[in-house]
Design a protein around this motif. Structure first.
Motif, PDB file in Angstrom:
ATOM      1  N   UNK A 106       0.952  -1.143   0.021  1.00  0.00           N
ATOM      2  CA  UNK A 106       0.045   0.007   0.002  1.00  0.00           C
ATOM      3  C   UNK A 106       0.860   1.155   0.123  1.00  0.00           C
ATOM      4  N   UNK A 107       1.944   1.125   0.934  1.00  0.00           N
ATOM      5  CA  UNK A 107       2.864   2.412   0.805  1.00  0.00           C
ATOM      6  C   UNK A 107       3.328   2.818  -0.529  1.00  0.00           C
ATOM      7  N   UNK A 108       3.970   1.518  -1.090  1.00  0.00           N
ATOM      8  CA  UNK A 108       4.580   1.661  -2.457  1.00  0.00           C
ATOM      9  C   UNK A 108       3.670   2.218  -3.508  1.00  0.00           C
ATOM     10  N   UNK A 109       2.348   1.712  -3.458  1.00  0.00           N
ATOM     11  CA  UNK A 109       1.320   2.269  -4.351  1.00  0.00           C
ATOM     12  C   UNK A 109       1.116   3.867  -3.986  1.00  0.00           C
ATOM     13  N   UNK A 117       3.890   8.117 -11.085  1.00  0.00           N
ATOM     14  CA  UNK A 117       4.650   6.822 -11.751  1.00  0.00           C
ATOM     15  C   UNK A 117       5.991   7.098 -11.702  1.00  0.00           C
ATOM     16  N   UNK A 118       6.602   8.009 -11.299  1.00  0.00           N
ATOM     17  CA  UNK A 118       8.162   8.285 -11.197  1.00  0.00           C
ATOM     18  C   UNK A 118       8.594   7.020 -10.321  1.00  0.00           C
ATOM     19  N   UNK A 119       8.186   6.925  -9.299  1.00  0.00           N
ATOM     20  CA  UNK A 119       8.416   5.843  -8.717  1.00  0.00           C
ATOM     21  C   UNK A 119       7.391   4.583  -8.823  1.00  0.00           C
ATOM     22  N   UNK A 120       7.867   3.568  -9.270  1.00  0.00           N
ATOM     23  CA  UNK A 120       6.836   2.400  -9.557  1.00  0.00           C
ATOM     24  C   UNK A 120       7.341   1.135  -9.133  1.00  0.00           C
ATOM     25  N   UNK A 149       7.622  -3.119 -21.157  1.00  0.00           N
ATOM     26  CA  UNK A 149       6.930  -1.898 -20.760  1.00  0.00           C
ATOM     27  C   UNK A 149       5.637  -2.043 -20.754  1.00  0.00           C
ATOM     28  N   UNK A 150       4.928  -2.846 -21.341  1.00  0.00           N
ATOM     29  CA  UNK A 150       3.519  -2.968 -21.202  1.00  0.00           C
ATOM     30  C   UNK A 150       2.857  -3.889 -20.009  1.00  0.00           C
ATOM     31  N   UNK A 151       3.965  -4.362 -19.254  1.00  0.00           N
ATOM     32  CA  UNK A 151       3.523  -5.098 -18.037  1.00  0.00           C
ATOM     33  C   UNK A 151       3.931  -4.068 -16.823  1.00  0.00           C
ATOM     34  N   UNK A 152       4.337  -2.975 -17.265  1.00  0.00           N
ATOM     35  CA  UNK A 152       4.685  -1.930 -16.057  1.00  0.00           C
ATOM     36  C   UNK A 152       3.433  -0.889 -15.875  1.00  0.00           C
ATOM     37  N   UNK A 174       5.663  -8.229 -12.599  1.00  0.00           N
ATOM     38  CA  UNK A 174       6.688  -8.666 -11.744  1.00  0.00           C
ATOM     39  C   UNK A 174       6.995  -7.238 -10.644  1.00  0.00           C
ATOM     40  N   UNK A 175       6.820  -7.540  -9.460  1.00  0.00           N
ATOM     41  CA  UNK A 175       7.171  -6.408  -8.413  1.00  0.00           C
ATOM     42  C   UNK A 175       8.665  -6.440  -8.190  1.00  0.00           C
ATOM     43  N   UNK A 176       9.305  -5.153  -8.101  1.00  0.00           N
ATOM     44  CA  UNK A 176      10.793  -5.158  -7.469  1.00  0.00           C
ATOM     45  C   UNK A 176      10.667  -4.095  -6.352  1.00  0.00           C
ATOM     46  N   UNK A 177      10.758  -4.364  -5.025  1.00  0.00           N
ATOM     47  CA  UNK A 177      10.538  -3.471  -4.096  1.00  0.00           C
ATOM     48  C   UNK A 177      11.956  -3.176  -3.551  1.00  0.00           C
ATOM     49  N   UNK A 178      13.116  -3.370  -4.199  1.00  0.00           N
ATOM     50  CA  UNK A 178      14.375  -3.042  -3.849  1.00  0.00           C
ATOM     51  C   UNK A 178      14.530  -1.324  -3.465  1.00  0.00           C
ATOM     52  N   UNK A 179      13.836  -0.505  -4.025  1.00  0.00           N
ATOM     53  CA  UNK A 179      13.875   0.855  -3.924  1.00  0.00           C
ATOM     54  C   UNK A 179      12.867   1.328  -2.782  1.00  0.00           C
ATOM     55  N   UNK A 180      12.160   0.332  -2.328  1.00  0.00           N
ATOM     56  CA  UNK A 180      11.111   0.724  -1.327  1.00  0.00           C
ATOM     57  C   UNK A 180      11.238   0.025   0.039  1.00  0.00           C
ATOM     58  N   UNK A 181      11.676  -1.090  -0.097  1.00  0.00           N
ATOM     59  CA  UNK A 181      11.563  -2.193   1.239  1.00  0.00           C
ATOM     60  C   UNK A 181      12.890  -1.964   1.977  1.00  0.00           C
TER      61      UNK A 181
END
Length: 338
Positions: A106-109, A117-120, A149-152, A174-181
């Protein structure tokens, strides 16, 4: 030929991270405990100041347990983790996740919405990039990035309001939470130290530093690395309690066959590494205020960052790019000379 000229030093040499703890004021050696491990692809340093050696040891052990557990459950590289399960079910059903993971999503969204969307968090769909994570470094084909790109799109990350359930609405997402977790992982470690009775501590993880101090405790002195010249520090920030968060194009990168730096902060709109800014440093009281904002600023640039920071009073910022340095809030006065 692709080269990783600084990867090993960045992983194992704590003095080369963007924000590295310098000598703190009046810290008795007998009262301080220091431990380091590698988590999330970077070196994590814990410093605990407490006169009781038994409490120090117990606190450090509790902090590592908490951080290792959180890093494991939020890694995109674990086949049995929540992110892998969500990717496998993408385009189909919602899955149950644990409450902490649901809140992290939820925080990432929310961050993605606030930064247009600059952070995604769905940039994990650009799966052909590898930056020292055990696979061969290579530049993906432009056609592959265009297809991925169509999957982002963060708007296709769905988290139920009243239950810890989440869904990726499009197949192949696919999620990548490396920049948020990472910041929440470090914050969990600091919370574990507090719960163990520690009053003064610091957690340093690859450019992100969380400090804990009380009352008249001396401030921690945190060296801020110069993104334009990563081998030197630009200055020092004194902080008793709070967070210094940094993002940059010098942390995880390789040099491609054309001599260009390819780094791990990807523009969600294209799948290519960001250009223009070389680094961002943010100072705030709370992790939640700045989490994801560094990566978003690397993508969106200074002009967009100005509007985002206007909605976040109390956040101080430094960006360094091709056009020079830009300061926001009290950052210019915070940053003291060495």
């Amino acid at each position: 030929m692709l080269r990783h000229p600084t990867r090993r030093r960045l992983l194992l040499g704590g003095g080369l991270v963007m924000a590295a703890p310098l000598a703190s004021q009046a810290m008795p050696a007998a009262a301080a405990g220091h431990e380091s491990r590698v988590l999330m692809g970077t070196r994590i340093d814990l410093t605990v100041v407490d006169a009781d050696p038994a409490r120090r040891a117990a606190a450090l052990a509790a902090a590592w347990r908490r951080m290792e557990a959180d890093a494991a459950r939020w890694s995109r590289f674990r086949g049995d983790g929540a992110l892998a399960r969500l990717a496998a079910a993408a385009g189909a059903r919602a899955l149950s996740v644990d409450p902490d993971t649901a809140e992290l999503l939820r925080g990432a969204r929310r961050c993605a919405e606030a930064t247009d969307g600059c952070f995604d968090p769905t940039v994990g769909a650009y799966e052909d990039w590898h930056f020292g994570d055990g696979a061969e470094a290579r530049v993906p084909a432009a056609a592959r990035l265009a297809a991925q790109r169509r999957r982002v799109g963060f708007e296709h990350l769905e988290i139920e309001r009243d239950a810890p359930r989440a869904r990726l609405a499009r197949s192949g997402m696919r999620l990548d939470l490396g920049g948020f977790a990472k910041l929440p992982v470090l914050a969990g470690g600091l919370q574990a130290l507090q719960q163990a009775g520690v009053r003064r501590a610091m957690v340093n993880g690859g450019g992100d530093v969380l400090c804990l101090g009380q009352g008249r405790d001396p401030a921690w002195r945190i060296g801020v690395r110069d993104p334009a010249e990563p081998s030197r520090l630009r200055g020092v920030v004194a902080l008793r309690s709070g967070v210094v968060a940094s993002s940059g194009d010098y942390e995880r990168f390789f040099i491609d066959a054309q001599g260009r730096r390819q780094h791990h902060i990807l523009d969600p709109r294209s799948g290519w590494p960001t250009r223009g800014l070389h680094g961002v440093t943010l100072v705030a009281e709370q992790v939640e205020t700045v989490n994801g904002l560094g990566a978003a600023t690397m993508v969106g640039g200074v002009r967009r960052a100005q509007s985002w920071l206007a909605a976040r009073p109390g956040v101080d910022a430094l960006t360094v790019g091709d056009d020079g340095a830009w300061f926001a809030g009290r950052m210019a006065e915070r940053l003291a000379a060495l």
